[in-house]
Design a protein around this motif. Structure first.
Motif, mmCIF file in Angstrom:
data_model
loop_
_atom_site.group_PDB
_atom_site.id
_atom_site.type_symbol
_atom_site.label_atom_id
_atom_site.label_comp_id
_atom_site.label_asym_id
_atom_site.label_seq_id
_atom_site.Cartn_x
_atom_site.Cartn_y
_atom_site.Cartn_z
ATOM 1 N N UNK A 237 0.838 -1.206 0.000
ATOM 2 C CA UNK A 237 0.000 0.000 0.000
ATOM 3 C C UNK A 237 0.872 1.254 0.000
ATOM 4 N N UNK A 238 1.875 1.254 0.873
ATOM 5 C CA UNK A 238 2.769 2.429 0.952
ATOM 6 C C UNK A 238 3.508 2.627 -0.364
ATOM 7 N N UNK A 239 3.942 1.499 -0.930
ATOM 8 C CA UNK A 239 4.667 1.592 -2.197
ATOM 9 C C UNK A 239 3.795 2.218 -3.274
ATOM 10 N N UNK A 240 2.561 1.735 -3.368
ATOM 11 C CA UNK A 240 1.670 2.232 -4.422
ATOM 12 C C UNK A 240 1.315 3.709 -4.199
ATOM 13 N N UNK A 241 1.046 4.077 -2.961
ATOM 14 C CA UNK A 241 0.687 5.483 -2.708
ATOM 15 C C UNK A 241 1.887 6.396 -2.980
ATOM 16 N N UNK A 242 3.076 5.948 -2.569
ATOM 17 C CA UNK A 242 4.280 6.754 -2.847
ATOM 18 C C UNK A 242 4.535 6.879 -4.351
ATOM 19 N N UNK A 243 4.343 5.760 -5.066
ATOM 20 C CA UNK A 243 4.565 5.777 -6.519
ATOM 21 C C UNK A 243 3.583 6.727 -7.199
ATOM 22 N N UNK A 244 2.364 6.738 -6.674
ATOM 23 C CA UNK A 244 1.333 7.614 -7.228
ATOM 24 C C UNK A 244 1.710 9.095 -6.996
ATOM 25 N N UNK A 245 2.140 9.386 -5.785
ATOM 26 C CA UNK A 245 2.530 10.777 -5.471
ATOM 27 C C UNK A 245 3.749 11.186 -6.314
ATOM 28 N N UNK A 246 4.703 10.259 -6.432
ATOM 29 C CA UNK A 246 5.909 10.555 -7.234
ATOM 30 C C UNK A 246 5.524 10.840 -8.688
ATOM 31 N N UNK A 247 4.573 10.070 -9.204
ATOM 32 C CA UNK A 247 4.099 10.301 -10.580
ATOM 33 C C UNK A 247 3.431 11.669 -10.679
ATOM 34 N N UNK A 248 2.654 12.017 -9.656
ATOM 35 C CA UNK A 248 2.003 13.330 -9.619
ATOM 36 C C UNK A 248 3.030 14.452 -9.686
ATOM 37 N N UNK A 249 4.105 14.320 -8.909
ATOM 38 C CA UNK A 249 5.166 15.342 -8.939
ATOM 39 C C UNK A 249 5.822 15.413 -10.317
ATOM 40 N N UNK A 250 6.013 14.222 -10.917
ATOM 41 C CA UNK A 250 6.610 14.190 -12.267
ATOM 42 C C UNK A 250 5.761 15.019 -13.230
ATOM 43 N N UNK A 251 4.454 14.818 -13.158
ATOM 44 C CA UNK A 251 3.555 15.540 -14.077
ATOM 45 C C UNK A 251 3.586 17.045 -13.805
ATOM 46 N N UNK A 252 3.671 17.404 -12.519
ATOM 47 C CA UNK A 252 3.755 18.831 -12.167
ATOM 48 C C UNK A 252 5.035 19.439 -12.758
ATOM 49 N N UNK A 253 6.163 18.766 -12.561
ATOM 50 C CA UNK A 253 7.442 19.275 -13.083
ATOM 51 C C UNK A 253 7.408 19.371 -14.609
ATOM 52 N N UNK A 254 6.797 18.351 -15.217
ATOM 53 C CA UNK A 254 6.732 18.333 -16.690
ATOM 54 C C UNK A 254 5.900 19.510 -17.191
ATOM 55 N N UNK A 255 4.810 19.760 -16.510
ATOM 56 C CA UNK A 255 3.928 20.850 -16.908
ATOM 57 C C UNK A 255 4.664 22.200 -16.800
ATOM 58 N N UNK A 256 5.320 22.425 -15.657
ATOM 59 C CA UNK A 256 6.033 23.705 -15.454
ATOM 60 C C UNK A 256 7.163 23.842 -16.477
ATOM 61 N N UNK A 257 7.884 22.736 -16.661
ATOM 62 C CA UNK A 257 9.017 22.753 -17.594
ATOM 63 C C UNK A 257 8.550 23.086 -19.023
ATOM 64 N N UNK A 258 7.469 22.459 -19.457
ATOM 65 C CA UNK A 258 6.942 22.709 -20.804
ATOM 66 C C UNK A 258 6.497 24.165 -20.949
ATOM 67 N N UNK A 259 5.888 24.670 -19.894
ATOM 68 C CA UNK A 259 5.426 26.054 -19.900
ATOM 69 C C UNK A 259 6.617 27.017 -20.066
ATOM 70 N N UNK A 260 7.658 26.771 -19.301
ATOM 71 C CA UNK A 260 8.858 27.633 -19.380
ATOM 72 C C UNK A 260 9.507 27.503 -20.750
ATOM 73 N N UNK A 261 9.549 26.275 -21.257
ATOM 74 C CA UNK A 261 10.133 26.033 -22.582
ATOM 75 C C UNK A 261 9.417 26.854 -23.660
ATOM 76 N N UNK A 262 8.087 26.851 -23.583
ATOM 77 C CA UNK A 262 7.308 27.581 -24.593
ATOM 78 C C UNK A 262 7.574 29.080 -24.506
ATOM 79 N N UNK A 263 7.636 29.577 -23.284
ATOM 80 C CA UNK A 263 7.896 31.013 -23.096
ATOM 81 C C UNK A 263 9.336 31.366 -23.475
ATOM 82 N N UNK A 264 10.234 30.473 -23.077
ATOM 83 C CA UNK A 264 11.663 30.746 -23.263
ATOM 84 C C UNK A 264 12.072 30.827 -24.721
ATOM 85 N N UNK A 265 11.415 30.035 -25.567
ATOM 86 C CA UNK A 265 11.777 30.036 -26.992
ATOM 87 C C UNK A 265 11.665 31.427 -27.619
#
Lengths: 273, 262
Positions: A237-265
């Motif tokens: 259970x702990x593994x799955x919940x942690x993996x889920x949260x880690x995936x959530x953070x990945x998506x957040x970072x990806x979203x911010x990174x893509x946003x900056x990339x678009x502006x930065x160009x």
């Protein structure tokens, strides 16, 4: 570009990066064993001293043997996530080399992620090598519980957090569109994530209030989570919940990174310095 | 000597005009170092939650030690770090030719040319931090010992640079991008730990062979412990040894330098 040729070029980039990594083999192995040796020596003497002065054999669930295993693995885990380290995007922007990536019929992010993961994979192999040596000569189930299942779960987690770290890193790297030289920001990120993620001291040694606050940040999911997975201390259970949260953070970072990339160009001149 | 001083002034002038080009970097560096300083203090604060003494030192003595290694790090970042960064590149690209043909010591050029003006503010911060820790130490410290301590930590900064250089100098032979610099980054943590925690053979190695304990730990020990002049002799001997080793390696490396780009 067809999906088949798309897969081909990603594979080629991956292999090319691996070849680059082992171009200086002697240096590579000296650095690898040297880093591991010194990290371990420093950690051993520090914690042996703490255990001696405190008069305890177990602190926060750690014996000195467990602590050694922790400091053997944690620098390797951190190195895997670091991939290329600072400069993998900012240098291209700073030098004006990003031009070629903008002209090629490939996705810059995919290219950079592939080279990043190639480096991570190589460090992952190093970790497996050290783990093999450890299991052959020093294995003790009291220290950590080895199983193939744990190793597969760990491999999944380490790839997940490496991709997460890539996007997190890219956020600071892409600020080079505005500030040119952002080396210091990369160092800040590396240093804070190593401390708040548990690479310098296991998180269970932090005050309880700090541990609670840290759960709301991405840092424990970058280092402490893979380490606990490797040690086999997490329930399903702990593994799955942690993996889920880690995936959530990945998506957040990806979203911010893509946003900056678009502006930065729009700020990119392609001239370089 | 005057010629070298004038040359160094030129290096400084170039460094400041270069630093002014990257004002944001100037600011980021200050933020970076403040965060790193905070992390160092937090690290030892957490350790002291679990032990009253570490390496024979209480938390008050440890604060001076932390401020000392922060000072040495800031000194290194300001005066030497950029030079160590460029050194393997000079060798591999064959750019060392430029220094070898100048009528000044090639080692002087290589070690001092790149002054990091953008780290100067951090050095000032580190000096302020160290002064604060010394003046707020619960036991009043002797002024003469403080003066000797200042000399010792400047020597410690040079020792840090020279030891780092020993890890980089194999580039003359390997032509790799960073020499064994990565090993140094792991080994340098020894310099951020009190010498009192090390035992046996390792303690001797870190005092005399790779003298990390001589850089910040011994000077702090000299300052906060009852006067022990034998520490000074040990630091002197270890420093001479390292300076001599670097001198020999530099000479040997130059003989191996082919000038060809790699």
């Amino acid at each position: 570009m067809s999906s088949k040729s798309n897969k081909n070029w990603l594979g080629q980039v991956f292999l090319m990066e691996l070849r680059n990594l082992i171009a200086y083999r002697a240096d590579f192995w000296v650095n690898f064993f040297g880093q591991t040796f010194f990290s371990l020596v420093v950690a051993y003497f520090l914690w042996a001293s703490v255990f001696e002065y405190s008069g305890q054999t177990t602190i926060n669930g750690f014996t000195i043997q467990k602590m050694i295993f922790y400091y053997l693995m944690v620098p390797l885990i951190f190195r895997i996530q670091q991939g290329h380290g600072i400069g993998f995007l900012s240098k291209e922007i700073y030098d004006g080399n990003l031009n070629k990536f903008l002209l090629y019929p490939i996705n810059v992010y995919s290219y950079k992620l592939m080279t990043y993961l190639a480096t991570s994979s190589f460090y992952l192999l190093q970790l497996f090598l050290i783990l093999l040596i450890y299991n052959l000569f020093f294995y003790d189930p009291q220290i950590y519980s080895f199983s193939l299942y744990n190793l597969i779960r760990f491999s999944f987690v380490i790839v997940l957090v490496s991709i997460s770290f890539f996007y997190l890193y890219s956020i600071t790297e892409l600020l080079a569109f505005w500030f040119d030289n952002i080396w210091s920001l990369g160092v800040i990120l590396r240093f804070t994530s190593s401390f708040l993620g548990g690479a310098l001291i296991p998180l269970t040694f932090f005050p309880t209030s700090a541990q609670t606050i840290l759960q709301y940040t991405p840092f424990p999911y970058l280092i402490d989570f893979p380490m606990q997975t490797l040690q086999g201390t997490l329930s399903t259970e702990s593994f799955l919940s942690n993996a889920l949260i880690a995936t959530g953070w990945l998506l957040v970072f990806r979203f911010i990174s893509t946003l900056i990339w678009k502006q930065g160009q729009y700020k990119y001149t392609g001239i370089g310095i | 000597m005057i010629r070298y001083a004038r040359l160094y002034l030129h290096f400084l002038r170039f460094a400041f005009s270069k630093a002014m080009e990257f004002r944001a970097d100037f600011f980021f560096r200050v933020v970076m170092d403040i965060i790193i300083y905070i992390v160092h203090f937090l690290f030892f604060s957490i350790i002291y939650l679990h032990t009253p003494i570490l390496g024979g030192w209480s938390i008050d003595e440890m604060k001076i030690f932390i401020a000392t290694f922060i000072f040495i790090d800031a000194f290194h970042m300001t005066f030497f770090a950029n030079n160590t960064w460029w050194f393997p590149i000079y060798i591999n690209r064959g750019d060392l030719d430029y220094y070898l043909t100048k009528p000044v010591s090639s080692f002087f050029f290589m070690a001092f040319k790149e002054f990091a003006a953008n780290s100067l503010l951090n050095l000032i911060l580190a000096i302020g931090l160290l002064s604060y820790m010394i003046s707020n130490h619960p036991v009043a410290l002797d002024l003469s010992k403080i003066l000797v301590f200042i000399l010792l930590i400047i020597n410690g900064s040079f020792l840090f640079f020279m030891t780092y250089f020993i890890f980089l100098i194999p580039v003359f032979w390997t032509h790799s991008p960073r020499g064994f610099g990565d090993v140094f980054y792991s080994a340098e943590k020894i310099f951020q730990r009190p010498d009192g925690i090390f035992q046996g053979f390792a303690k001797k190695v870190f005092l005399y062979f790779l003298p990390f304990s001589m850089m910040a730990s011994y000077p702090t020990r000299y300052l906060v412990s009852p006067t022990d002049n034998s520490l000074l002799l040990e630091i002197l001997a270890a420093s001479c040894f390292i300076y001599f080793v670097v001198y020999l390696l530099w000479k040997k490396g130059l003989r191996n330098y082919s000038s060809a780009s790699s």
